[in-house]
Structure formats: C-alpha cells, structure tokens
Design an enzyme around this catalytic site. Structure first.
Site, PDB file in Angstrom:
ATOM      1  N   HIS A  79       0.830  -1.217   0.000  1.00  0.00           N
ATOM      2  CA  HIS A  79       0.000   0.000   0.000  1.00  0.00           C
ATOM      3  C   HIS A  79       0.868   1.273   0.000  1.00  0.00           C
ATOM      4  CE1 HIS A  79      -3.898  -2.043   0.799  1.00  0.00           C
ATOM      5  NE2 HIS A  79      -3.117  -2.923   1.405  1.00  0.00           N
ATOM      6  N   ASN A 152     -10.335  -2.815   2.357  1.00  0.00           N
ATOM      7  CA  ASN A 152     -10.020  -2.818   0.926  1.00  0.00           C
ATOM      8  C   ASN A 152     -11.273  -2.539   0.117  1.00  0.00           C
ATOM      9  OD1 ASN A 152      -7.278  -3.387   1.122  1.00  0.00           O
ATOM     10  ND2 ASN A 152      -7.535  -5.591   0.940  1.00  0.00           N
ATOM     11  N   HIS A 343      -4.086   1.027  11.818  1.00  0.00           N
ATOM     12  CA  HIS A 343      -3.903  -0.256  12.510  1.00  0.00           C
ATOM     13  C   HIS A 343      -5.288  -0.854  12.824  1.00  0.00           C
ATOM     14  CE1 HIS A 343      -2.741  -3.372  15.088  1.00  0.00           C
ATOM     15  NE2 HIS A 343      -2.159  -2.726  16.063  1.00  0.00           N
ATOM     16  N   TYR A 366       0.721  -4.231  12.289  1.00  0.00           N
ATOM     17  CA  TYR A 366       0.645  -2.808  11.927  1.00  0.00           C
ATOM     18  C   TYR A 366       1.469  -1.893  12.835  1.00  0.00           C
ATOM     19  CZ  TYR A 366      -2.636  -3.976   8.264  1.00  0.00           C
ATOM     20  OH  TYR A 366      -3.201  -4.503   7.137  1.00  0.00           O
TER      21      TYR A 366
HETATM   22 FE1  HDE Z   1      -2.495  -4.828   5.455  1.00  0.00          FE
HETATM   23  N1  HDE Z   1      -0.688  -4.050   5.918  1.00  0.00           N
HETATM   24  N2  HDE Z   1      -1.841  -6.660   6.005  1.00  0.00           N
HETATM   25  N3  HDE Z   1      -4.252  -5.695   4.833  1.00  0.00           N
HETATM   26  N4  HDE Z   1      -3.160  -3.066   4.833  1.00  0.00           N
HETATM   27  C1  HDE Z   1      -0.330  -2.763   5.768  1.00  0.00           C
HETATM   28  O1  HDE Z   1       0.778  -1.493   7.392  1.00  0.00           O
HETATM   29  C2  HDE Z   1      -0.733  -6.905   6.734  1.00  0.00           C
HETATM   30  C3  HDE Z   1      -4.592  -7.007   4.920  1.00  0.00           C
HETATM   31  C4  HDE Z   1      -4.412  -2.762   4.408  1.00  0.00           C
HETATM   32  O2  HDE Z   1      -3.298   3.480   4.047  1.00  0.00           O
HETATM   33  C5  HDE Z   1       1.000  -2.448   6.391  1.00  0.00           C
HETATM   34  O3  HDE Z   1       1.153   0.680   7.813  1.00  0.00           O
HETATM   35  C6  HDE Z   1      -0.663  -8.288   7.105  1.00  0.00           C
HETATM   36  C7  HDE Z   1      -5.990  -7.187   4.680  1.00  0.00           C
HETATM   37  C8  HDE Z   1      -4.478  -1.366   4.035  1.00  0.00           C
HETATM   38  O4  HDE Z   1      -1.622   3.297   5.436  1.00  0.00           O
HETATM   39  C9  HDE Z   1       1.404  -3.779   7.033  1.00  0.00           C
HETATM   40  C10 HDE Z   1      -1.783  -8.870   6.567  1.00  0.00           C
HETATM   41  C11 HDE Z   1      -6.482  -5.935   4.441  1.00  0.00           C
HETATM   42  C12 HDE Z   1      -3.208  -0.863   4.275  1.00  0.00           C
HETATM   43  C13 HDE Z   1       0.253  -4.682   6.644  1.00  0.00           C
HETATM   44  C14 HDE Z   1      -2.514  -7.845   5.878  1.00  0.00           C
HETATM   45  C15 HDE Z   1      -5.381  -5.015   4.537  1.00  0.00           C
HETATM   46  C16 HDE Z   1      -2.406  -1.945   4.781  1.00  0.00           C
HETATM   47  C17 HDE Z   1       1.977  -1.799   5.464  1.00  0.00           C
HETATM   48  C18 HDE Z   1      -2.212 -10.328   6.629  1.00  0.00           C
HETATM   49  C19 HDE Z   1      -7.922  -5.550   4.095  1.00  0.00           C
HETATM   50  C20 HDE Z   1      -2.727   0.548   4.015  1.00  0.00           C
HETATM   51  C21 HDE Z   1       2.104  -0.368   5.930  1.00  0.00           C
HETATM   52  C22 HDE Z   1      -2.205 -10.887   7.920  1.00  0.00           C
HETATM   53  C23 HDE Z   1      -8.855  -5.804   5.175  1.00  0.00           C
HETATM   54  C24 HDE Z   1      -3.000   1.444   5.190  1.00  0.00           C
HETATM   55  C25 HDE Z   1       1.306  -0.295   7.121  1.00  0.00           C
HETATM   56  C26 HDE Z   1      -2.610   2.860   4.866  1.00  0.00           C
HETATM   57  C27 HDE Z   1      -1.080  -1.805   5.167  1.00  0.00           C
HETATM   58  C28 HDE Z   1       0.220  -5.951   7.037  1.00  0.00           C
HETATM   59  C29 HDE Z   1      -3.701  -8.107   5.157  1.00  0.00           C
HETATM   60  C30 HDE Z   1      -5.556  -3.613   4.313  1.00  0.00           C
HETATM   61  C31 HDE Z   1       2.757  -4.303   6.633  1.00  0.00           C
HETATM   62  C32 HDE Z   1       0.438  -8.919   7.906  1.00  0.00           C
HETATM   63  C33 HDE Z   1      -6.772  -8.496   4.728  1.00  0.00           C
HETATM   64  C34 HDE Z   1      -5.677  -0.629   3.494  1.00  0.00           C
HETATM   65  O5  HDE Z   1       1.463  -3.688   8.417  1.00  0.00           O
END
Ligand code: HDE
Length: 721
Positions: A79, A152, A343, A366
């Site tokens: 993202h 999402n 988060h 997060y």
């Molecule tokens: Fe994320 N995801 N994600 N994700 N995600 C990040 O956090 C992660 C997942 C989502 O505008 C990171 O600050 C893991 C699902 C959005 O700043 C990180 C898993 C969904 C955003 C991270 C998922 C999301 C992130 C990268 C599986 C939809 C952007 C930077 C266990 C419900 C937020 C950050 C923004 C961002 C980890 C799966 C949505 C690395 C480990 C499912 C919208 O922490």
C-alpha cells in the site's frame, strides 16, 4: 464518571483535528536554520576564497544537506502508493442496540476522519491505474480515542492465515532477480503462488474483474473484509461486516484504458480526489453494516471467520448507519498522507475482534511495521496520528519523543503520583475485551469449515453481467499470457475449471491451451500430505445464494444514476459553434459535471461568433482516456482536425472504451474520418448524434446516456477491447 463515552450533541460540527499549532506558514518570514538563526546568504556555501574549497565550518550548508540526505523514509511495504483527505463521519441511523461505541450513538453526531486510498503492490511512485486491490482506510478521531477502519475495495482476501501474507506479497511484488514488473500481478511468481493456493480463487475473481481498475477512489466500495464484533452496553456481542457504499456508484475503467491512463496521467486517481475536493464535489460514502447475532455463528454454509468469504446481502442485508464526507485536502502530503499510521487493532470500546486468523496476524503487524517505517514507538505523536481524546500513560522516552511528561512517576501502581494516571472502569469508558470462552488444544491447523475454496468464486462469477464476465476472461488471458511458464498457466486453468468450465475454456482458447481433465491437486504439489500442516483438500460448497446483484457493478441496485463530477472532453478548433458549446457546458454544470475545451493549440480558440474560449487541454497533453465522455460540437473549422492523428486516436479510443460520444451539426463530418464512422446512425445508443445545432433535447439526451457510465453493448461489436 462516564466522561469520554458521551456522544457529541446533535448538530455539533465535527471538531477539526487541531493541527494549527503544528502548521507553519513562511509568508513574510525570514529564512532561518532549524535552530532559528536568520540566514543571510542561501545561495553560496562558505569557502576559502571565491574559487577555494568549502569549509567544514559551514553549519548552514551541513544542516541543509544533512536534512536533505534523510528526507525519505521507507515506503509502506504494501500500500505504498496512496492518497488521502480529511472529512467527517456523520451518524444517520444510530445502533446503540449493537454497539456502545460513543461515536455511533446519536443521529447527527459527527466525528472527524482522515481517509487514505491506495494500491497494494506498486512502489510509491507507481501508477494509480495498476490492476490491483485498493486499500480503503479511515481514521476516526473519536472522543474515546482513535478507531481505524483498515479495509479494501474488495470484500475478501487471497489467504486465510496471516502466516501466508509474506509469501503472497513476495510473489506479487517485482521479481527479486530483476525487480520487474512494477505494480503488476501479470508475472510468473504471482501466478505460480496463486495456482498453488486454491483458497485465493474467490479473491482472484474479484481481482480480475473491473473492481481492480476503478474509475475513481470516489467510486469504490470499501469493505472491512474480516468479521468484527460489535459489543453493546449489556456486553452482548454481534458479528459485524462493515461496508462503505459510494454515493456516486461503483464504476471502473476498461483495461486498455487503464494502461493508457498509466502513461498519460499516472496520478489519475490522486488528481481526481484532489480536484473533486478542491472544486467542492465532496466525495461521499454511506457506512453500512451486516449484523449477525452471536447465536447464528454457525448458521451459514461458510465460516464467518474465513476472510475469503462474504456474507451475501441476500442472506443478511446491509443496514446504513452513517455517511462519510471528505471535504478538505491535506496541507502537506508527507506530513499527513505519508505519515498517517493505520492499525486494525486501533478500536474503541464497543468494537472488538474475532478469531479470524488473518485478522489476528494483522493485529501484530501494523504497529510493528511503523517502527521501521516511521522509525519510533512515538509515531502516535505525529500530528496526523494524534488522538483527540486525552492520552496519559507511563510510556516514556524513545526516538523523537515530543511530549514533556511532568513529575517523577512513570510506573503503576504508585503512591507518589497519587495513583495517577488511573484505570477506567468499564462504566467510565474503560476498554475491556469481549469475554469470549476459548477452550482448545494448541494446534497448527486450519478448520475444516475453511475448506470451501470455490463456492463463492462461482457465486461471484455467476453474479456478473456478460460484459463483466468477458472482462474477467480477458483479464485472465492478459495476465496468464504474460506468464512465461506453461505449467503455471495450465495449473491455473485447472483451478478456473472449478469455478466455471465455460470460463476456463474461454481463457484456455486465448492461450491456445487445453483445460486439464482433472485439476492438479494444488495443495499436494510434490509435498507429502503429512507435511502440509493440516490443510484440508479444497472443495466446493454450493452457495445457498445463486446470484447476488450487489456483486455486479453494472447490476448493482443501490446506485442512482448520476453524472456528478464527471468530465466531458469538448473537441474544439477555431470556428467552433460557440453557442452549442456554451449550452452543453451549462447543462453539464447544472448536473455538477464539467465540460473541458480540448484544442490543437493552447491558449484560446476563436469561435464562429468572433468570441474566444479558453483552452483547458491540448490533444498533445491529454487523451480521451482522461475523460468520461466526448462531445464534438458543430462549427466550421472542425474539419481541420480530421488530419490530426492525435484527434483521431482521441475519438477512436473514446469509442473503443464504450464512452458516450455526443456529436452535433458539422461535428458529424469530423467523425466520418474515425474507425467507427459507419456506426453513427447505426443503432449505437452510445453515440448521441444530432444534425440540428439548435436541438433543445440534445443536452438532455447526452446527459441521460452519460449517466449509464458506458455503453457496454458496443463491446459486442469490438473484437479486441
Ligand atoms: Fe495490510 N498491511 N496486512 N491488509 N493493509 C499494511 O501497514 C498486513 C490485509 C491494508 O493506508 C502495512 O502501515 C498483514 C488485509 C491497508 O496506510 C502492514 C496482513 C487488508 C493498508 C500490513 C494484511 C489489509 C495496509 C503496510 C495479513 C484488508 C494501508 C504499511 C495478515 C482488510 C494502510 C502499514 C494505509 C497496510 C500488514 C492483510 C488492508 C505491513 C500482515 C486483509 C488498506 O502492516
């Protein structure tokens, strides 16, 4: 005293986040160093003689360059590419029976928010129009502390367990040996992984659909994906799925268009969001919830904890409880959009988690990621991340600590500080986790109830119109054609055959491959069953709902057709009929849409009446892919455009992308040079043609056609869109 739990009184304006003391405006101010020393010469470094070496002593130069050297922070691991805005959330239908969350208690109650939309795979500088999932995050600055919605634009996910996330992301990111391709899933490692992960099949259907190439962030739905819990004052739990429904409807561009936009304006979505807010077309979404009573946890053919499943709206309708309006652009992209830290674990009393194993992993990830991205456990002190509810605790120090904590006490229990800060009782707004009973063996395993990987993929495919199905087929052909390893393509066809045999056959035809008679059992790819970590054999549980209108963008019933904020390209040259152009512009304006003058030259066009009209863009700098519809007015002089290849491409692309084309008077002659000249009077309802320049109905007919977004029926006559 239940101090922080009180809802805001009705009609009270959402308190803006108070960033004023953190803002800086250099107007009429001296240039200084970071230590406040006024700078006398910002153009020359300190040297031994005007042709001599620079001096180490030059603290002004060193400070400036050192700061510059460290101006970048690591981009988000996923993202990274995103854009955001401020706004507010307003309750329209309070639900105290389900949640005690203070910000959802009273109609009219407003909470300030910051929303960020993003792509997943590309780097910070990548194109907005990549085929990808879009992130949809909203930070609510509630009176009880921060609540982050981190969802999402697609309601399901690729994987069921957090431990597969690094694998998924490694597979989709550019391949490690050559860092190719950027912001694209169309390569071997992604499809290698996916073809071995049947649990991703439902998500792949969405990703290959036009949901993955939205027309605008303002025209996307948002989904929480996981099932969460709402907790009410009686400590009763209800399961909840959270939805955002865009006021402008859910719309997409077509793939050829997306690729061309990526070249013409890679900032297309970012610019669209910025301009909409700048011109007062404030983006708006309704917030809806699907509520499932605790007693119904096991009522459905899918597991509520499985993030690869939706709850079809036919089974549990979406109840609208509020709306979000984005009405203020950030002052500074880095300070706000880049430094904001979301988060899913930032919840307020009244909202709680379920045991969805993907969500559980996210609850760890997060905060952890902010430590390397923002560089300190004090990231909550960055202005955009600050809670408007008071923050007091015994956490201290760390990189870049802003707060000056008073006194000698930084521990609890204490007597020297009078026991402060003290814990809040539940009745005082203290957070307490839902008292769920957990009594189980410690296992590395996946529940049998997670093993249906195809039932809802079928439901999604069956719910699409023929146009949407064709787009999915073409997207799969595109992606798999880019895959170089034949075995991966074939394996993927085996997976698709589990969704729909017609789909698999159609994709196979485009690849000149044969769908395998029996799909490889992907989970057994060379690995002995005992080493598979307890995965179940994938299976198909037929959905109790055969088709769901809410899953189709074209058939979606919730949308009232509108052209608000849409852009129309008005093709002009000297001699253009001034009156018809002004008439159409006025008619568009009444619908909150905009007509832009496009001409072969910048500056002005001279009209038939001797007047002048300001040119917005030239054919050199823009293309019809950047507009929703095209209008070719009458007037002598437009013929000069028929020799211009850029103009012909402009018009042919608009036709190919099923856009509404309006044409009047002599403009019809210009169209005779296009590839679709024979379609003008030939039953294409997407071409609104009128010989009479003075026709009173023309503008209305054009606007009605535009409100349908695209004239999809045209696609049947195009072979290669
Ligand atoms: Fe994320 N995801 N994600 N994700 N995600 C990040 O956090 C992660 C997942 C989502 O505008 C990171 O600050 C893991 C699902 C959005 O700043 C990180 C898993 C969904 C955003 C991270 C998922 C999301 C992130 C990268 C599986 C939809 C952007 C930077 C266990 C419900 C937020 C950050 C923004 C961002 C980890 C799966 C949505 C690395 C480990 C499912 C919208 O922490």
């Amino acid at each position: 005293m239940k101090q922080n739990n009180k809802p805001l009184p009705n009609n009270q304006e959402a308190k803006q986040m108070d960033l004023s003391k953190d803002k800086s405006d250099a107007t009429n101010k001296f240039l200084t160093t970071n230590q406040g020393i006024k700078i006398n010469d910002d153009n020359n470094s300190l040297k031994a003689g005007d042709r001599g070496p620079s001096l180490l002593e030059d603290f002004i130069l060193r400070e400036k360059i050192t700061h510059f050297d460290h101006e970048r922070i690591p981009e988000r691991i996923v993202h990274a590419r995103g854009s955001g805005a401020h706004g507010y959330f307003e309750v329209t239908n309070p639900i105290p029976q389900f949640t005690k969350a203070g910000f959802l208690q009273e109609a009219g109650q407003k909470t300030p928010v910051f929303a960020r939309f993003s792509t997943v795979a590309g780097s910070r500088g990548s194109t907005d129009l990549a085929r990808d999932v879009r992130g949809f995050s909203v930070k609510f600055y509630t009176q009880e502390g921060i609540y982050d919605f981190v969802g999402n634009n697609i309601p399901v996910f690729f994987i069921q367990d957090a431990t597969k996330f690094p694998d998924l992301v490694h597979a989709v990111k550019p391949e490690p040996h050559n860092e190719i391709p950027q912001a694209s899933s169309a390569h071997d490692t992604f499809w290698d992984f996916i073809s071995l992960m049947p649990e991703s099949t439902h998500m792949i259907m969405w990703l290959m659909s036009d949901r993955a190439i939205p027309r605008s962030y303002r025209m996307m739905e948002g989904f929480g994906v996981h099932t969460f819990r709402f907790i009410n004052e009686l400590n009763e739990s209800h399961f909840v799925k959270i939805h955002w429904k865009p006021k402008l409807g859910t719309h997409a561009v077509v793939w050829d268009e997306a690729q061309k936009i990526s070249g013409k304006d890679p900032d297309f979505h970012r610019r669209d969001l910025w301009e909409a807010i700048d011109t007062g077309n404030f983006p708006e979404w309704e917030l809806g919830v699907q509520i499932v009573p605790e007693a119904d946890e096991h009522k459905y053919e899918f597991d509520l904890l499985d993030p690869t499943k939706i709850i079809p709206e036919e089974l549990v309708p979406v109840t609208i409880i509020g709306k979000m309006v984005l009405n203020r652009n950030p002052d500074n992209f880095f300070a706000e959009t880049e430094q904001i830290a979301f988060h899913p674990g930032h919840v307020v009393p009244g909202i709680d988690f379920t045991n969805d194993p993907l969500l559980q992993g996210r609850l760890f990830s997060y905060t952890d990621t902010q430590l390397s991205r923002l560089g300190s456990p004090n990231f909550h002190e960055i202005p955009i991340n600050r809670s408007i509810a008071p923050v007091h605790n015994n956490q201290r120090d760390g990189h870049m600590r802003q707060e000056i904590n008073m006194g000698r006490v930084s521990y609890s229990p204490n007597s020297l500080g009078g026991g402060c800060p003290y814990q809040a009782k539940i009745a005082e707004g203290g957070f307490s986790s839902f008292n769920e009973r957990v009594d189980a063996h410690k296992v590395r395993a996946r529940s049998e109830s997670f093993s249906d990987h195809f039932g809802q993929a079928k439901l999604f495919f069956n719910s699409q119109t023929q146009t949407e199905k064709d787009h999915i087929i073409r997207a799969l052909r595109f992606e798999l054609t880019k895959v170089e390893t034949t075995a991966i393509r074939v394996r993927m066809l085996g997976i698709l055959s589990q969704v729909d045999t017609g789909l698999a056959q159609s994709v196979a035809q485009g690849l000149r491959l044969v769908v395998p008679a029996s799909p490889e059992q992907p989970m057994n790819h060379g690995v002995s069953p005992e080493n598979l970590g307890g995965e179940q054999e994938p299976k198909t549980v037929p959905s109790s709902v055969e088709s769901s209108q809410a899953l189709s963008m074209i058939n979606n019933p919730t949308v009232t057709p509108t052209i608000a904020s849409r852009k129309v390209a008005i093709v002009c040259a000297d001699g253009v009929d001034e009156q018809v152009v002004l008439n159409l512009k006025m008619a568009l304006l009444k619908e909150d849409a905009k007509g832009c003058i496009i001409a072969p030259y910048h500056g002005i066009v001279k009209t038939d009446k001797g007047g002048e009209m300001a040119v917005d863009f030239t054919f050199l700098t823009c293309s019809s892919v950047l507009f929703d519809a095209v209008y070719v007015p009458g007037g002598q002089g437009l013929n000069e455009l028929s020799q211009d290849a850029d103009v012909m491409d402009f018009l042919n692309d608009a036709y190919r992308h099923c856009k509404i084309i309006g044409v009047q008077g002599q403009g019809i002659e210009l169209l005779s040079g296009t590839a679709f000249a024979d379609k003008i009077d030939n039953g294409d309802e997407g071409i609104v043609a009128e010989e009479d320049n003075n026709s009173p109905e023309f503008a209305a007919n054009f606007i009605i056609a535009m409100a349908g977004h695209r004239f999809w029926a045209r696609e049947a006559t195009l072979s290669n869109n």
